[in-house]
Scaffold this active site. Sequence first.
Site, PDB file in Angstrom:
ATOM      1  N   TYR A 161     -19.674  71.604  -0.523  1.00  0.00           N
ATOM      2  CA  TYR A 161     -20.237  72.950  -0.645  1.00  0.00           C
ATOM      3  C   TYR A 161     -19.827  73.810   0.544  1.00  0.00           C
ATOM      4  O   TYR A 161     -19.350  74.943   0.383  1.00  0.00           O
ATOM      5  CB  TYR A 161     -21.760  72.865  -0.735  1.00  0.00           C
ATOM      6  CG  TYR A 161     -22.441  74.211  -0.884  1.00  0.00           C
ATOM      7  CD1 TYR A 161     -22.459  74.853  -2.116  1.00  0.00           C
ATOM      8  CD2 TYR A 161     -23.079  74.819   0.191  1.00  0.00           C
ATOM      9  CE1 TYR A 161     -23.076  76.082  -2.265  1.00  0.00           C
ATOM     10  CE2 TYR A 161     -23.704  76.042   0.053  1.00  0.00           C
ATOM     11  CZ  TYR A 161     -23.701  76.673  -1.170  1.00  0.00           C
ATOM     12  OH  TYR A 161     -24.312  77.893  -1.309  1.00  0.00           O
ATOM     13  N   ALA A 163     -17.314  73.426   2.614  1.00  0.00           N
ATOM     14  CA  ALA A 163     -15.873  73.683   2.603  1.00  0.00           C
ATOM     15  C   ALA A 163     -15.494  74.732   1.564  1.00  0.00           C
ATOM     16  O   ALA A 163     -14.656  75.610   1.819  1.00  0.00           O
ATOM     17  CB  ALA A 163     -15.118  72.380   2.338  1.00  0.00           C
ATOM     18  N   LYS A 165     -17.386  77.133   0.367  1.00  0.00           N
ATOM     19  CA  LYS A 165     -17.880  78.449   0.766  1.00  0.00           C
ATOM     20  C   LYS A 165     -17.099  79.002   1.959  1.00  0.00           C
ATOM     21  O   LYS A 165     -16.896  80.210   2.079  1.00  0.00           O
ATOM     22  CB  LYS A 165     -19.369  78.372   1.081  1.00  0.00           C
ATOM     23  CG  LYS A 165     -20.243  78.099  -0.152  1.00  0.00           C
ATOM     24  CD  LYS A 165     -20.061  79.172  -1.216  1.00  0.00           C
ATOM     25  CE  LYS A 165     -21.035  78.992  -2.376  1.00  0.00           C
ATOM     26  NZ  LYS A 165     -20.902  80.069  -3.389  1.00  0.00           N
TER      27      LYS A 165
END
Length: 249
Positions: A161, A163, A165
């Site tokens: 998540y 990475a 974002k």
Amino acid sequence: MKMQNEVAIVTGAASGIGQAVAVQLASEGARVVLVDLNSCEKTIGMLGDAEYLECLGDIRDPEFVKAVINRTIEKYGEIHILVNNAGTASRLDLEDMTLEMWDRDMDTNLKAAFLFTQAVIYPHMKEAGYGRIINISSVSGLNGGVVSGGDEKNGRSGPAYAASKGGIIALTKWVAKEVGKYGITCNSVAPGATATAITAGVPYDTSQQVIDRMGEPNDIANAVMYFASKDASYTTSQVLKVDGGISIG
């Protein structure tokens, strides 16, 4: 109405932040394209008399993305706003992370944003000389994951998540540099802990924030509305943290 007759595509529009964004855009006169894997019936019931188009399918599928764009152009003839919001969030730590879960978060959060961004710009926004692209990232993409209570081992959003974002933020900046010459802006809103399906059942200690409460979907939608408007014509490549001040440190 700041967005009268503009056409806005919102992914993840069935609930949470996407729902709040779609409703706010419609309240300002936009015609909204509701994209989700699940039915947008609840969102549609909140739109009043606003024009809408519902497109249900997998945003990770390039053929589905093409179909959404084609249906939008067939019905409305143009696209002014894209909000890449749909996402998934695993909370597995690095030791327990599976390739399947990694791919799910990366594909849903980052690959889909790339697919939609490419498809709305070329040729539609480029030919029109106008466009507003807003990517929903996360403070997890800036600080490596928001810590929550509960499971000590898996108590924050996972590496996939964070990475994905972080990738959204980098994509936002790259695209902004590329398309400003076409009259297109690209910005990102980075929420902190926000009350959506992704955070349901996960305890957050908001006493560590300057503003001691969970964010609400409308808090994020308010920020999106600025970036989506003509008021933001001189604002691009920005990442606006809407996080109750948790990022202050």
